[in-house]
Write a protein that holds these residues in place. Structure first.
Motif, PDB file in Angstrom:
ATOM      1  N   THR A 436      70.704  60.162   9.043  1.00 48.90           N
ATOM      2  CA  THR A 436      71.064  59.886  10.130  1.00 48.90           C
ATOM      3  C   THR A 436      70.445  60.202  11.350  1.00 48.90           C
ATOM      4  O   THR A 436      70.201  61.185  11.523  1.00 48.90           O
ATOM      5  CB  THR A 436      72.716  60.031  10.365  1.00 48.90           C
ATOM      6  N   ILE A 437      69.869  59.118  12.046  1.00 44.82           N
ATOM      7  CA  ILE A 437      69.204  59.272  13.350  1.00 44.82           C
ATOM      8  C   ILE A 437      70.474  59.305  14.612  1.00 44.82           C
ATOM      9  O   ILE A 437      71.006  58.424  14.605  1.00 44.82           O
ATOM     10  CB  ILE A 437      68.393  58.246  13.751  1.00 44.82           C
ATOM     11  N   SER A 438      70.249  60.556  15.179  1.00 44.28           N
ATOM     12  CA  SER A 438      71.237  60.751  16.394  1.00 44.28           C
ATOM     13  C   SER A 438      70.428  60.463  17.645  1.00 44.28           C
ATOM     14  O   SER A 438      69.491  61.195  17.705  1.00 44.28           O
ATOM     15  CB  SER A 438      71.732  62.121  16.254  1.00 44.28           C
ATOM     16  N   THR A 439      70.899  59.953  18.448  1.00 49.39           N
ATOM     17  CA  THR A 439      70.052  59.890  20.063  1.00 49.39           C
ATOM     18  C   THR A 439      71.054  60.550  21.099  1.00 49.39           C
ATOM     19  O   THR A 439      72.471  60.389  20.959  1.00 49.39           O
ATOM     20  CB  THR A 439      69.645  58.601  20.343  1.00 49.39           C
ATOM     21  N   MET A 489      54.474  64.942  -1.821  1.00 49.26           N
ATOM     22  CA  MET A 489      55.175  65.262  -0.457  1.00 49.26           C
ATOM     23  C   MET A 489      54.673  64.451   0.700  1.00 49.26           C
ATOM     24  O   MET A 489      53.554  64.405   0.625  1.00 49.26           O
ATOM     25  CB  MET A 489      55.048  66.634  -0.148  1.00 49.26           C
ATOM     26  N   TYR A 490      55.737  63.722   1.395  1.00 47.38           N
ATOM     27  CA  TYR A 490      54.991  62.938   2.433  1.00 47.38           C
ATOM     28  C   TYR A 490      55.862  63.274   3.612  1.00 47.38           C
ATOM     29  O   TYR A 490      57.063  63.465   3.631  1.00 47.38           O
ATOM     30  CB  TYR A 490      55.508  61.463   1.963  1.00 47.38           C
ATOM     31  N   THR A 491      55.271  63.054   4.922  1.00 51.26           N
ATOM     32  CA  THR A 491      55.756  63.368   6.334  1.00 51.26           C
ATOM     33  C   THR A 491      55.846  62.067   6.847  1.00 51.26           C
ATOM     34  O   THR A 491      54.899  61.345   7.307  1.00 51.26           O
ATOM     35  CB  THR A 491      54.797  64.126   7.026  1.00 51.26           C
ATOM     36  N   ILE A 492      57.071  61.527   7.114  1.00 50.32           N
ATOM     37  CA  ILE A 492      57.453  60.460   7.734  1.00 50.32           C
ATOM     38  C   ILE A 492      57.659  60.643   9.077  1.00 50.32           C
ATOM     39  O   ILE A 492      58.577  61.351   9.544  1.00 50.32           O
ATOM     40  CB  ILE A 492      58.823  59.651   6.918  1.00 50.32           C
ATOM     41  N   THR A 493      57.013  59.510   9.858  1.00 49.59           N
ATOM     42  CA  THR A 493      57.076  59.785  11.440  1.00 49.59           C
ATOM     43  C   THR A 493      58.307  58.858  11.886  1.00 49.59           C
ATOM     44  O   THR A 493      57.730  57.522  11.586  1.00 49.59           O
ATOM     45  CB  THR A 493      55.874  59.579  12.098  1.00 49.59           C
ATOM     46  N   VAL A 494      59.336  59.301  12.293  1.00 56.33           N
ATOM     47  CA  VAL A 494      60.269  58.324  12.719  1.00 56.33           C
ATOM     48  C   VAL A 494      60.142  57.958  14.223  1.00 56.33           C
ATOM     49  O   VAL A 494      60.266  58.883  14.874  1.00 56.33           O
ATOM     50  CB  VAL A 494      61.549  58.669  12.536  1.00 56.33           C
ATOM     51  N   THR A 495      59.992  56.707  14.859  1.00 58.31           N
ATOM     52  CA  THR A 495      59.691  56.451  16.132  1.00 58.31           C
ATOM     53  C   THR A 495      60.864  55.783  16.769  1.00 58.31           C
ATOM     54  O   THR A 495      61.404  54.724  16.323  1.00 58.31           O
ATOM     55  CB  THR A 495      58.299  55.864  16.359  1.00 58.31           C
ATOM     56  N   ALA A 496      61.237  56.110  17.912  1.00 64.26           N
ATOM     57  CA  ALA A 496      62.288  55.663  18.590  1.00 64.26           C
ATOM     58  C   ALA A 496      61.562  55.009  19.981  1.00 64.26           C
ATOM     59  O   ALA A 496      61.077  55.861  20.830  1.00 64.26           O
ATOM     60  CB  ALA A 496      63.205  56.488  19.112  1.00 64.26           C
ATOM     61  N   THR A 497      61.571  53.650  20.161  1.00 60.98           N
ATOM     62  CA  THR A 497      60.966  53.240  21.463  1.00 60.98           C
ATOM     63  C   THR A 497      61.880  52.613  22.554  1.00 60.98           C
ATOM     64  O   THR A 497      62.515  51.624  22.107  1.00 60.98           O
ATOM     65  CB  THR A 497      59.883  52.209  21.100  1.00 60.98           C
ATOM     66  N   GLY A 498      61.885  53.256  23.606  1.00 60.01           N
ATOM     67  CA  GLY A 498      62.633  52.879  24.696  1.00 60.01           C
ATOM     68  C   GLY A 498      61.884  51.927  25.458  1.00 60.01           C
ATOM     69  O   GLY A 498      60.789  51.637  25.424  1.00 60.01           O
ATOM     70  N   PRO A 499      62.675  51.637  26.882  1.00 50.54           N
ATOM     71  CA  PRO A 499      61.752  50.519  27.678  1.00 50.54           C
ATOM     72  C   PRO A 499      60.628  51.158  28.263  1.00 50.54           C
ATOM     73  O   PRO A 499      59.757  50.365  28.895  1.00 50.54           O
ATOM     74  CB  PRO A 499      63.002  50.501  28.867  1.00 50.54           C
ATOM     75  N   ALA A 500      60.306  52.583  28.748  1.00 49.98           N
ATOM     76  CA  ALA A 500      59.497  53.054  29.063  1.00 49.98           C
ATOM     77  C   ALA A 500      58.862  54.459  28.240  1.00 49.98           C
ATOM     78  O   ALA A 500      57.959  54.713  28.798  1.00 49.98           O
ATOM     79  CB  ALA A 500      59.597  53.522  30.594  1.00 49.98           C
ATOM     80  N   THR A 501      59.728  54.931  27.739  1.00 52.84           N
ATOM     81  CA  THR A 501      59.493  56.255  26.899  1.00 52.84           C
ATOM     82  C   THR A 501      59.562  55.856  25.433  1.00 52.84           C
ATOM     83  O   THR A 501      60.179  55.091  24.821  1.00 52.84           O
ATOM     84  CB  THR A 501      60.399  57.265  27.410  1.00 52.84           C
ATOM     85  N   THR A 502      58.718  56.845  24.603  1.00 54.25           N
ATOM     86  CA  THR A 502      58.772  56.741  23.124  1.00 54.25           C
ATOM     87  C   THR A 502      59.052  58.138  22.537  1.00 54.25           C
ATOM     88  O   THR A 502      58.268  59.036  23.137  1.00 54.25           O
ATOM     89  CB  THR A 502      57.668  56.298  22.528  1.00 54.25           C
ATOM     90  N   PHE A 507      60.417  63.477   9.293  1.00 54.35           N
ATOM     91  CA  PHE A 507      61.281  63.548   7.888  1.00 54.35           C
ATOM     92  C   PHE A 507      60.582  63.869   6.614  1.00 54.35           C
ATOM     93  O   PHE A 507      59.328  62.956   6.599  1.00 54.35           O
ATOM     94  CB  PHE A 507      62.052  62.067   7.833  1.00 54.35           C
ATOM     95  N   ALA A 508      60.626  64.923   6.001  1.00 52.88           N
ATOM     96  CA  ALA A 508      60.150  65.302   4.838  1.00 52.88           C
ATOM     97  C   ALA A 508      60.482  64.638   3.525  1.00 52.88           C
ATOM     98  O   ALA A 508      61.508  64.676   3.232  1.00 52.88           O
ATOM     99  CB  ALA A 508      59.910  66.934   4.751  1.00 52.88           C
ATOM    100  N   LEU A 509      59.835  63.862   3.025  1.00 51.06           N
ATOM    101  CA  LEU A 509      60.049  62.903   1.692  1.00 51.06           C
ATOM    102  C   LEU A 509      59.242  63.636   0.682  1.00 51.06           C
ATOM    103  O   LEU A 509      58.130  63.724   0.456  1.00 51.06           O
ATOM    104  CB  LEU A 509      59.627  61.523   2.066  1.00 51.06           C
TER     105      LEU A 509
END
Length: 618
Positions: A436-439, A489-502, A507-509
């Protein structure tokens, strides 16, 4: 630009293309763009896209039925844009212009230039009586007159009701377009542009910013690129793509004209809107921009917007350019020559009002935004080609339009934070795991963000439900693997992109290695009866002295359902901090934890037999 002026410009461009020698680096522009050599000006023409064809077609009310159709077709054409000399309908009736498969449909309740009619689709004006419908991609447009009730066809014909088509615009075939532009002078070396969707996972922010970029069709005859700027109904393109209010009235804008798959040549219909208000312009010899609005702003807000970064470019800083070069579905220039090679960058900081770069462009890219990778904001407006290619520094444009745009990201530059629960998960090949991604809002108010994931192993995919949220909301990420996904083992990068910031979070898979739990630092084994449990290592615990990842793999007997839990001593009890409890006998888990005491609990939910546990500790 009038049709006759456009045709003259197109003719001049074709002649220039036939005689100009291969591109060489352009000399510095001493003053204005006019000082550049001819080959450095090829992008300063609207890219030829089609022609106007006179017609004499009528579609009267029929004696029977409730709808009557005709087709406007030209085999191989890339679009058809129908012009109505007359559209006189009984109130409540309407006309649609659609593709044969119904993928695109534009609706009109009467001639929007004469009287008041219910709101329909956008339209364009071309200096002759009547109006043109928005274009339909492909070589056929189906025009259908729809009646809301029985009609007296003879009486209505006598009174002049019905549809009359006096001309249409059609897009050149692929072969015709290639013949008109035999050489490209703005691709610097190998063409490194790719469909924007190719970067959806690897460069999610660049992909998200490109969505605010549209293809402009001017007078039904030529293409440029335009894009949303700021928070309100404002768009930018080049002056040489839109010189006057008449040019805007003759233009339509197609957002989301992107291929569905990388290299797939399978674009969707996108969203098309007409022009709105002509606000401000500066000639090609000056800053070469036009600021305007569109007619149906609500329809394009979903694609986001771009903001200006009114500062001087920096030598060597990374840039990227989204646009519709060669009239094609949107492509993104990230690299100068080859994928993964030298990134696009600023080569000439200042030459007159321009900045120079070797990022690939071509006819149709005129008006494209030049975006700084550091801020993901626009630092130049592309308008000239020639290798280096040239863009007007956006600080020059901003000085003239700052009072007409809202260039402040929502909430005065608000910000947000994201986190994952859990931060790790394990699967066997073919399985899936969720987090679950919490913002949360950290500054200003809520803003919309879009999620993406990179670093996935082969055969794996990540989905988000929902894919966009307002900051303060949550989304569930599901990572699904295939039977062919390699263990590891994999490192997954989850990105959240907003109007002006990222923002990103890891996440370790852990994907179980086929054929057992080999390759781990420590291996333990045991046997369980159904419902029983054991603790490893050897009924005791292990101690870590540093923070780091715990990785574990459980290989159980076929047909059983064994589960794996990682527990940590909290001072009074053993608390479960990670678990993998699928429906099979094999499990994997990953957990990043602080120094302390840990143990593994192996539980048989059902089934009996031996198991092997492999694990790594920090």
């Amino acid at each position: 630009m009038s049709p006759s002026r456009w045709r003259a410009a197109a003719t001049a461009l074709i002649a220039a293309l036939a005689v100009v020698a291969p591109a060489t680096p352009a000399p510095a522009l001493a003053q204005a763009p006019a000082a550049a050599p001819l080959h450095a000006q090829l992008d300063s023409r609207v890219s030829p896209a089609g022609e106007e064809v006179l017609a004499d077609l009528s579609l009267p009310y029929g004696a029977a039925g409730r709808s009557w159709s005709t087709r406007v077709t030209r085999p191989g054409s890339r679009y058809v844009k129908v012009h109505f000399a007359a559209l006189t309908l009984v109130p409540g009736d309407y006309v649609t212009v659609a593709s044969p498969d119904g993928r695109e449909t534009h609706t009109y309740y009467g001639d929007p230039t004469r009287g008041r009619y219910p709101t329909g689709s956008g339209y364009t004006l071309h200096g002759v009586p009547g109006f043109a419908a928005l274009s339909v991609d492909g070589d056929t447009a189906v025009v259908t007159l729809h009646a809301s009730g029985p009609r007296d066809a003879v009486r209505l014909a006598r009174q002049g009701f019905g549809v009359r088509i006096d001309r249409y615009f059609r897009g050149y075939t692929t072969q015709e377009a290639a013949a008109l532009t035999p050489r490209t002078f703005s691709v610097c070396g190998t063409d490194a542009r790719r469909d924007v969707v190719c970067y959806k996972d690897s460069n999610p922010t660049e992909y998200a910013r490109s969505r605010a970029v549209a293809r402009q069709l001017l007078n039904g005859l030529g293409y440029c690129t335009a894009w949303r700027v700021g928070n309100t109904n404002r768009m930018l393109t080049n002056h040489h793509c839109m010189e006057s209010a008449a040019d805007l009235s003759a233009s339509e804008f197609q957002f989301d004209y992107d291929c569905a798959t990388c290299g797939g040549d399978n674009p969707g219909a996108g969203t098309k809107v007409g022009g709105g208000q002509f606000l401000k312009t500066s000639a090609l010899e000056a800053l070469d921009y036009t600021l305007f609005s569109v007619a149906d702003f609500a329809a394009i807000q979903q694609f986001g917007t771009l903001y200006l970064d009114p500062r001087p470019p920096v030598a060597g800083e990374r840039i990227y350019i989204p646009g519709h070069g060669d009239t094609l579905p949107k492509r993104l220039s990230l690299y100068e020559d080859t994928q993964g090679g030298a990134a696009c960058k600023i080569d000439v900081v200042s030459s007159g009002v321009n900045t120079g770069y070797r990022c690939d462009t071509s006819g149709g890219n005129s008006g494209s935004p030049l975006i700084a990778a550091s801020s993901h904001k626009v630092i130049a407006l592309h308008h000239l080609g020639g290798c280096p290619n040239w863009g007007t520094r956006i600080t020059e444009v901003y000085n003239e339009i700052s009072g007409m745009i809202d260039n402040t990201p929502p909430n005065g530059g608000g910000d947000f934070a994201i986190s994952l629960t859990p931060t790790s998960g394990g699967v066997t090949p073919g399985g899936s795991t969720t987090s679950t991604i919490s913002t949360a809002v950290t500054r200003g108010g809520p803003q919309q963000m879009q999620f993406a994931a990179t670093g996935l192993p082969a055969g794996a995919a990540a989905t988000f439900a929902p894919p966009t949220v307002q900051s303060g909301g949550t989304s569930v990420m599901t990572i699904s693997t295939s039977a062919q996904t390699p263990g590891g083992m994999y490192t997954i990068t989850v990105t959240a992109t907003g109007p002006a910031t990222t923002h990103t979070v890891a996440f370790a898979l852990s994907v179980a290695v086929a054929g057992g739990c080999s390759g781990y630092e420590t291996t333990k084994s045991g046997t369980l009866a159904s419902g029983a449990e054991q603790y490893q290592p050897d009924g005791g615990y292990l101690q870590t002295t540093v923070t780091g990842p715990h990785q574990a793999c459980l290989d159980g007997p076929a047909g059983a359902d064994f589960d794996l839990y990682l527990q940590r001593w909290n001072g009074s009890t053993w608390a479960t901090v990670a678990q993998s409890a699928g429906s099979g006998a094999d499990e994997t888990l990953t957990y990043t934890g602080a120094a302390g005491y840990y143990r593994y609990r192996v539980h048989s939910y059902s089934g009996t037999g031996p198991y092997t546990l492999g694990y790594n500790a920090p």
